[in-house]
Structure formats: C-alpha cells, structure tokens
Design an enzyme around this catalytic site. Structure first.
Site, PDB file in Angstrom:
ATOM      1  N   THR A 185       0.863  -1.307  -0.135  1.00 24.39           N
ATOM      2  CA  THR A 185      -0.092  -0.092   0.007  1.00 24.39           C
ATOM      3  C   THR A 185       0.762   1.331  -0.045  1.00 24.39           C
ATOM      4  OG1 THR A 185      -0.092   0.132   2.343  1.00 24.39           O
ATOM      5  CG2 THR A 185      -1.944  -1.234   1.169  1.00 24.39           C
ATOM      6  N   LYS A 439     -11.422  19.200  11.308  1.00 23.21           N
ATOM      7  CA  LYS A 439     -12.081  19.186  12.639  1.00 23.21           C
ATOM      8  C   LYS A 439     -12.275  20.837  12.946  1.00 23.21           C
ATOM      9  CE  LYS A 439     -11.096  14.656  13.843  1.00 23.21           C
ATOM     10  NZ  LYS A 439      -9.793  14.073  13.538  1.00 23.21           N
ATOM     11  N   TRP A 444     -16.900  17.812  12.344  1.00 28.14           N
ATOM     12  CA  TRP A 444     -16.280  17.364  11.351  1.00 28.14           C
ATOM     13  C   TRP A 444     -16.780  17.954   9.830  1.00 28.14           C
ATOM     14  CZ3 TRP A 444     -14.985  11.496  12.074  1.00 28.14           C
ATOM     15  CH2 TRP A 444     -14.506  11.366  13.188  1.00 28.14           C
TER      16      TRP A 444
END
Ligand code: AMP
Length: 542
Positions: A185, A439, A444
């Site tokens: 990844t 934030k 959020w």
C-alpha cells in the site's frame, strides 16, 4: 457430521483453465509497448503461462518465491501472473510511479528474486538493482530485437527466454490458502505495508466481484482494465475477466484521453474500470475533439471519490452507467459498488445522482460497520459519520511481517482508516480519510463533499480541500483549485456557486488557485504534500 462434497482447492490456475476450455477464443487485445496492437486469446495465454511456469522452474523458482513485475497492462503481464502462481510462486506487483528508493525498499522487503519488467522501466532498475541483492535475474517484456541497451547484468528478453521451455507442465497443487500475490500500500506515512493475497482470497474475491449488483461480467463483455495490475491487485480483473469469459482490452502504457478513446471505440469496449483522473482526461478529450461511445455500457470508478459532475456527464452525454466503487489494496480490493436496489430504481434527475454519488453497498462476502472512536456501532441514518470497518474472506487479516498490524482489531474487524456514513438502505458514503477530515470547532467537515461540489463548476478542472490552522476553530477549509485550460474563475464566483448547496459553516474560508494538484502513485490527491505546501497559509478569517 461433515458435508460429503468434494474438496476442490480454490487455486488461481483453475481460472485460466476454465477460460481456455470454455472461452478459449475470447480475445486479449493489447496496445504493445513496441507500438502495434497485439491480439491473442485465453487458450494461448494459458499455453504460454504453462511455458512460463516451466521456465521459472528451470530457473530454480520454488513454492513461495517472490517474483516482481514492473509493467503496464499487456497480455505478457497477464501471462506472468498465471505462470508465477501456477508454479506456486508469488506475483509482486511494483508500482513504477513510486520513487526509486521506495521501489528498492519494497523489493528488499519482499526479497524478490526475479523481475519481469517493461522496457520503459529499465532505467528505474538500472538505478536500484545494485541495492536489491536478492534480485538474480531481469526478464524484459519484449523480444531480442527490441531489447534496449542496458548497463544491467543478467538481463534477458522475455520472448527468447520463454522459448527455452515447452508447455508440457502441470500446474503445481498446494493448499488454497497459499500466498499468490503481493501488493504494497502506498501509505502516506511510515513505510509501505505489504498485503499478501492467497489463491483462495483471489478466487473468492472474483466470485464476489461477479455478483449481479457488482461487476457481473459475462462472455458478451469486452472489458478494458485501465486500472494497472500494479494498483490494488488490478482490482481483481485479471481473475474476474477470465472467470466470466469476458474479453480483455489492455491499454499498455498509453492512458491519455485520446488513446483510451481510440481503444474504447475500436475494440467495442462494453465495460471499463479506473480512477477518476483517467476519466477526467477522457471526458476532456471528448469535450475538445468530440466523439461518441456507442458500445460502452458501464464504467467502474473508484480509488478516490468520483465527482458528481463526472457521473452526470457519463450518464447524460454518453449514455454510460457509472458504477461508483470503493475499495482498498487490503480488500483485494473491492468493498462496495453502487448499483440500484429496487428501493432506488425509480429515481431520476438529481435524486438519482444523490444515490449514484455514494460508494454503494457491499456484495455478499463483505461485512461492514461504522463505529465511533469507542467502537460503538453508529446508526445507518445517512448522516452519522464514523470509522468504517470491514470483514471478509478477501480482506487482509495481517500485513506482511506484521508491520502496522494495529488496524486489525481483536474481534476480527479491519479499521479501514476511512470515515463514512451509511443510509437506511445500506448505501455507504465515504466522507474522508480519517486523517484528512477537517475538525472545525469540534465538528467534522468532509473535504470530499466540498471537492465534489467545487468540480461541478464548469470552469474548474480539479479541486482539493485541506484544513488550515485557525485560531478560533482549530481548522478551517481552504479550497485549492486548478482552472480548466483557457478559463478563468474568481474566488467570489466559486463561493457563490457553492453557497446554499452545503451548510454555511462548511463554506471554505478561502480559495487558492494553483497550476496543478499533486497526486500519489495511484492517482489520489496527495493531501500531505498540499498541507506542507500551505503550512504557513494565513486564512483571511484568521
Ligand atoms: P488503495 O489501497 O490505494 O486503493 O487506497 C484505498 C483508499 O482509497 C481507501 O481507503 C479510500 O480512502 C480511497 N478510496 C477508494 N475508493 C474510493 C471512493 N470511491 N471514494 C472515496 N475514496 C476512495
């Protein structure tokens, strides 16, 4: 009492056997690295994979050896996968877009002993091969006539190397949980993490992908995997296409809008799959040069959020159905796909786009839940965000060598690092990566929603949103925009365009215009780089 059915190990070799026997004449068409279009079929791919497996055995390759590939999507790369898994070795796809030091790092971590490489990537190997002591042989995916000059030792041309074996070989047999493939990844922090697929997980993943609400490939399909085999297990297409008997159209190294368009039309492609940046190039090409997509029925778009405007253009202007999909390297990679359940089948217009824009619902074989930070399941009300967690037979249970394993929870769930909400019909929508979400005053803000909205403006080519430090709210959104060629748009125009379409407190505090937005090796917006670039940025509201 045990069931009394046969034990039929789920081995990848069974897929190419099936394709060769039942769909042997189905085409595999490639834009070769040498230039011309190359045509072959599944029977021939199987024959050459058997030779390849035998030739690898002659090289001393044994069960469990890691064999790297550094290559574009072509018939040769496909043969390599089947030959490698057929001898019990492990294909390790290396992403050529990584920095050479990263490539050396992952090849050392995997201890690759042989590599199949496209001639265009030889310079990368010339730079790193001395740093990878395990690498004993370099097979260049071309013939002797096209083999470039190189300073490397132990280099052979693929065609002549392959010709040294015949196809008199029986696929090796072993337990279905044996490793078949590896993919690292492209983590944005720390070292890359190795995901190790098994034969069983690859087969089950392809059967999962074959469900009617997922890819549903048939022998009438002509599929163009634009997504490279080195991105997240090639989205499983190297197995799903032959399993379904679908023809494969491989774009090779040319993935610009004009080249993709040419293949889509000339090869009568019915289905394709790639990240949004590829489709952006195609649609921009079509906008400039004109053209139609007569055979193209559906396109799977994932890897990053597919903008609403892209879904609309494909649907309204070209009659192509967008299947928005979400997944991860760790999930082989499919997680959810957006097809219409009966609950939504009668929708049209903006309401249909509202649904099409979600990442959809999981096929059988994926379990998912959304939790708060205390691991409490969140309601499926289409609003409440939380951490997205998954389970399934093609989901990683551990990283190679156990590095980074804290994301695998004790109760068997994998914490994806994505933040999402799910609606009452089970449609999941990604709102952000946990580390990208803004934030603001304890609440959020989804950067993906803002980006999606901004790229809907006709003068915007690409948009990214990052959080920038704010003395009162901790963080506020900054919209970073690339304008379309020859167009200009002002901050005021853009904000007016967004006004009223999102909550007031989500509105970006400022807009910055740039020539380009940085991307990762798999085509995602590189938010870490953007955040560094704008680290000292002072918002007008600060
Ligand atoms: P990779 O393993 O490189 O494919 O990256 C997986 C990550 O890409 C996921 O965890 C998501 O953050 C992101 N991703 C993949 N598909 C989508 C999508 N359709 N919408 C938003 N983010 C996506």
């Amino acid at each position: 009492m045990q069931g009394l059915m046969q034990h039929w190990p789920l081995l990848c070799s069974k897929v190419i056997d099936h394709a060769a026997i039942h769909h042997g004449k189905r085409e595999v068409v490639s834009r070769s690295l040498e230039g011309p279009i190359h045509r072959t079929n599944y029977a021939e791919i199987r024959r050459r994979s058997l030779k390849l497996a035998k030739r690898l055995e002659q090289e001393g390759v044994v069960l469990g050896d890691r064999i790297a590939t550094l290559a574009w999507n072509t018939w040769r790369h496909l043969e390599c996968w089947y030959g490698i898994v057929g001898v019990g070795a492990i294909y390790h796809t290396v992403n050529p877009r990584l920095f050479p030091e990263q490539i050396a790092w992952i090849m050392n971590d995997a201890e690759d002993r042989l590599i199949f490489v496209d001639m265009t990537f030889l310079p990368i190997l010339e730079a790193i091969a001395p740093k990878v002591p395990s690498l004993k042989k370099i097979v260049v995916l071309t013939d002797a006539a096209h083999l470039p000059e190189t300073t490397l030792a132990n280099v052979v041309p693929y065609e002549e190397w392959l010709a040294e074996a015949d196809e008199d070989f029986a696929w090796k047999e072993f337990d279905e949980t044996t490793a078949a493939g590896m993919c690292y990844t492209s983590g944005t922090t720390g070292n890359p993490k190795g995901v190790v697929y098994s034969h069983r997980s690859n087969i089950l993943h392809s059967m999962i992908a074959q469900q009617g609400d997922a890819m549903a490939l048939s022998s009438r399909d002509r599929v163009m995997p634009v997504v490279p085999l080195f991105h997240a297990n090639g989205w499983g297409l190297a197995f799903t296409c032959p399993m379904g008997g679908a023809a494969m159209i491989m774009p090779g190294a040319k993935m610009d809008g004009a080249s993709i368009y040419e293949l889509l039309v000339a090869e009568r492609v019915t289905m394709s799959a790639a990240v949004p940046t590829i489709w952006l190039m195609l649609l921009q090409h079509l906008e400039k040069a004109g053209g139609e997509l007569p055979d193209f029925e559906r396109v799977v778009i994932g890897g990053s959020a597919c903008p609403r405007a892209m879904i609309r253009t494909f649907q309204d202007d070209y009659d192509v159905r967008v299947i928005h999909a979400w997944g991860m390297t760790e999930m082989s990679p499919l997680g959810t796909l957006c097809s219409l359940k009966p609950e939504y089948a009668s929708l049209d217009g903006e309401a249909l786009l509202d649904v099409a824009q979600t990442q959809g619902h999981p096929p059988f074989g994926i379990e998912m839940k959304v939790t708060d930070d205390e691991n409490r399941a969140q309601p499926w009300d289409g609003r409440t965000f939380g951490r997205l967690k998954v389970k399934g037979p093609a989901v990683a249970g551990s990283y190679y060598k156990g590095i980074g394993n804290e994301v695998f929870e004790d109760d068997g769930w994998f914490d994806t690092g994505d933040v999402a909400h799910v609606d009452p019909n089970g449609y999941m929508q990604i709102t952000d990566r946990a580390k990208d979400v803004i934030k603001s005053g304890g609440e959020w803000i989804s950067t993906i929603d803002l980006e999606n909205l901004a790229v809907g403006h006709p003068d915007v080519a690409e948009a990214a949103v990052i959080g920038v430090a704010h003395p009162k709210w901790d963080e506020r959104p900054l919209l970073v925009v690339v304008q379309k060629e020859g167009r200009t748009v002002t901050k005021e125009d853009l904000l007016a365009f967004m006004e009223g379409k999102i909550a007031r407190w989500w509105m970006p505090d400022d807009v910055a215009f740039v020539d380009q937005i940085p991307h990762t090796a798999t085509g995602k917006i590189q938010k870490t780089t953007l955040r560094t670039q704008f680290a000292d940025y002072r918002l007008p509201t600060a």
